[in-house]
Design an enzyme around this catalytic site. Structure first.
Site, PDB file in Angstrom:
ATOM      1  N   ASP A 177       0.853  -1.180   0.000  1.00  0.00           N
ATOM      2  CA  ASP A 177       0.000   0.000   0.000  1.00  0.00           C
ATOM      3  C   ASP A 177       0.902   1.248   0.000  1.00  0.00           C
ATOM      4  O   ASP A 177       1.754   1.377  -0.875  1.00  0.00           O
ATOM      5  CB  ASP A 177      -0.961  -0.063   1.189  1.00  0.00           C
ATOM      6  CG  ASP A 177      -2.078   0.954   1.114  1.00  0.00           C
ATOM      7  OD1 ASP A 177      -3.084   0.678   0.431  1.00  0.00           O
ATOM      8  OD2 ASP A 177      -1.943   2.036   1.722  1.00  0.00           O
ATOM      9  N   TYR A 308      -2.141  11.367   2.680  1.00  0.00           N
ATOM     10  CA  TYR A 308      -2.724  11.527   1.347  1.00  0.00           C
ATOM     11  C   TYR A 308      -2.659  12.985   0.905  1.00  0.00           C
ATOM     12  O   TYR A 308      -2.277  13.290  -0.231  1.00  0.00           O
ATOM     13  CB  TYR A 308      -4.183  11.055   1.357  1.00  0.00           C
ATOM     14  CG  TYR A 308      -4.350   9.566   1.489  1.00  0.00           C
ATOM     15  CD1 TYR A 308      -4.634   8.774   0.383  1.00  0.00           C
ATOM     16  CD2 TYR A 308      -4.237   8.934   2.726  1.00  0.00           C
ATOM     17  CE1 TYR A 308      -4.797   7.403   0.498  1.00  0.00           C
ATOM     18  CE2 TYR A 308      -4.391   7.563   2.849  1.00  0.00           C
ATOM     19  CZ  TYR A 308      -4.669   6.809   1.735  1.00  0.00           C
ATOM     20  OH  TYR A 308      -4.832   5.449   1.849  1.00  0.00           O
ATOM     21  N   HIS A 363      -5.361  -7.436  -1.432  1.00  0.00           N
ATOM     22  CA  HIS A 363      -4.562  -6.277  -1.043  1.00  0.00           C
ATOM     23  C   HIS A 363      -4.012  -6.415   0.370  1.00  0.00           C
ATOM     24  O   HIS A 363      -3.021  -5.770   0.722  1.00  0.00           O
ATOM     25  CB  HIS A 363      -5.425  -5.018  -1.172  1.00  0.00           C
ATOM     26  CG  HIS A 363      -4.682  -3.740  -1.001  1.00  0.00           C
ATOM     27  ND1 HIS A 363      -3.655  -3.351  -1.839  1.00  0.00           N
ATOM     28  CD2 HIS A 363      -4.786  -2.755  -0.081  1.00  0.00           C
ATOM     29  CE1 HIS A 363      -3.182  -2.183  -1.457  1.00  0.00           C
ATOM     30  NE2 HIS A 363      -3.842  -1.799  -0.388  1.00  0.00           N
TER      31      HIS A 363
END
Length: 386
Positions: A177, A308, A363
């Protein structure tokens, strides 16, 4: 430069407060037969909250993490928490394991023992690693960050400093990730010491040129469309955390059920061109609740989401080197993770020495296919140890 031993010990008052909040949750409404069309369904969250109240035990998971040596140190003005688990094999290769969002150091509990002590886990002594597993600045036990600018590049430099402080002149890196974003930058910034970078995805995209899309193979075009479908149907969290993380954080910091649901949207089996058909697919309820509890207890909803924003607004993104990285790179990709396009990856990385795609796992491979992940790491770094 000092490193302080650390033991996880969430105060009982915090656990009692969490339980009190769960007991008085106000449920949202839901349309009849909505399923997962609008997002995480109410039935799933009610089931998880019931288990959180009546079956889940944080102290069990706290003890499992405390079974391994942990430390904190200050790097670039911020606290960094990390596990440092040395193998009994003296010439083991140091390996940095980097998690992402909504993940944590708890993710790697499934792989620590096989990597540190391969002889006891269907391996050979020559495959042993010394492990360094940090909580990203702003995540979990590292606690909230206190400064602007903690983008993926600053984190890469912080982890390089951590490895140097530990005295590791030669080491490998694995990332999942956000860890798969940060890890190649560590290789770019510290090529004299990084022997190789192993990731679960290579986030390379077209450079705004439609001709690049047209030049893809038929299979890669399908893969690209699947990625765009995921982005459209399931990528809302990315947009929100990249643009207004503080707005979101007010809700998550006040509601453990909100934190749980926000995390839970990411655990699922994503279909080719649609929604998640089943949330929580392949991961245990204990894993889901441990991660949500960690973000809740450490109050890191805001600071973790800021990664982010900081990266999306970082000047270093616009001015980063476009020269291909040359540190050996290996990909281990699992079922349903459509974000890696080989043509773009090979454009940005000129030394891809391992490329393995598996038809199981997802994931969250540390939970859904830890055996495949461990074996792939062993095989990749075997090429680079000498």
């Amino acid at each position: 430069m000092s490193m302080t031993p650390y033991t996880v010990a969430i105060p009982q008052a915090d656990i009692d407060d969490l339980n009190a909040r769960l007991a008085r949750v106000r449920w949202t409404d839901e349309l009849p037969d909505a399923g997962t069309d609008y997002g995480v369904d109410l039935a799933s969250i009610k089931r998880l909250v019931s288990y959180w109240q009546h079956g889940y035990d944080w102290r069990i998971w706290e003890a499992r993490l405390n079974a391994y040596p942990q430390f904190t140190t200050t790097i670039d003005g911020e606290n960094v928490h990390f596990l440092h688990v040395r193998s009994n094999v003296e010439n083991a290769l140091p390996l940095l394991l980097i998690h992402g969002w909504p993940k944590s150091v708890f993710d790697y509990l499934t792989v620590i023992d096989p990597l540190v002590d391969p002889s006891s886990h269907v391996g050979e002594p020559a495959q042993a690693f010394h492990l360094v597993i940090p909580s990203l600045p702003g995540f979990g036990f590292s606690g909230p960050t206190t400064q602007k600018g903690w983008d993926c590049f600053r984190m890469a430099h912080a982890f390089i400093e951590l490895m140097h402080r530990l005295g590791y002149d030669r080491y490998g890196v694995h990332g999942s990730d956000w860890g798969a974003v940060i890890s190649p930058e560590i290789g770019r910034f510290d090529p004299e010491h990084v022997v190789g970078v192993h990731v679960t995805a290579i986030f390379s995209s077209p450079w705004g040129n439609s001709a690049e899309i047209e030049a893809l193979s038929k299979e890669e075009k399908v893969q690209w469309q699947r990625y765009l479908a995921w982005q459209q149907h399931q990528g809302g969290y990315y947009h929100m955390q990249s643009t207004a993380p503080q707005t979101l954080a007010h809700a998550l910091a006040d509601s453990p059920v909100g934190q749980l649901a926000w995390n839970y949207q990411n655990y699922g089996n994503f279909q080719n061109y649609g929604k998640y058909e089943k949330y929580g697919d392949g991961v245990s309820d204990d894993y889901v609740l441990t991660t949500a509890a960690l973000y809740w207890f450490t109050n890191t909803a805001a600071s973790s989401a800021r990664l982010y924003y900081e990266t999306a607004h970082s000047a270093r993104v616009q001015h980063r080197s476009t020269e291909p990285t040359t540190v050996p790179l290996g990909l281990v990709n699992f079922a349903g993770d459509h974000r890696t396009i080989r043509t773009f990856a090979e454009r940005d990385h000129k030394n891809i020495v391992s490329w393995n795609i598996y038809d199981r796992g997802n994931h969250f491979a540390t939970q859904t296919a830890p055996d495949l992940l461990v074996n792939d790491m062993r095989t990749f770094f075997k090429m680079l140890r000498s």
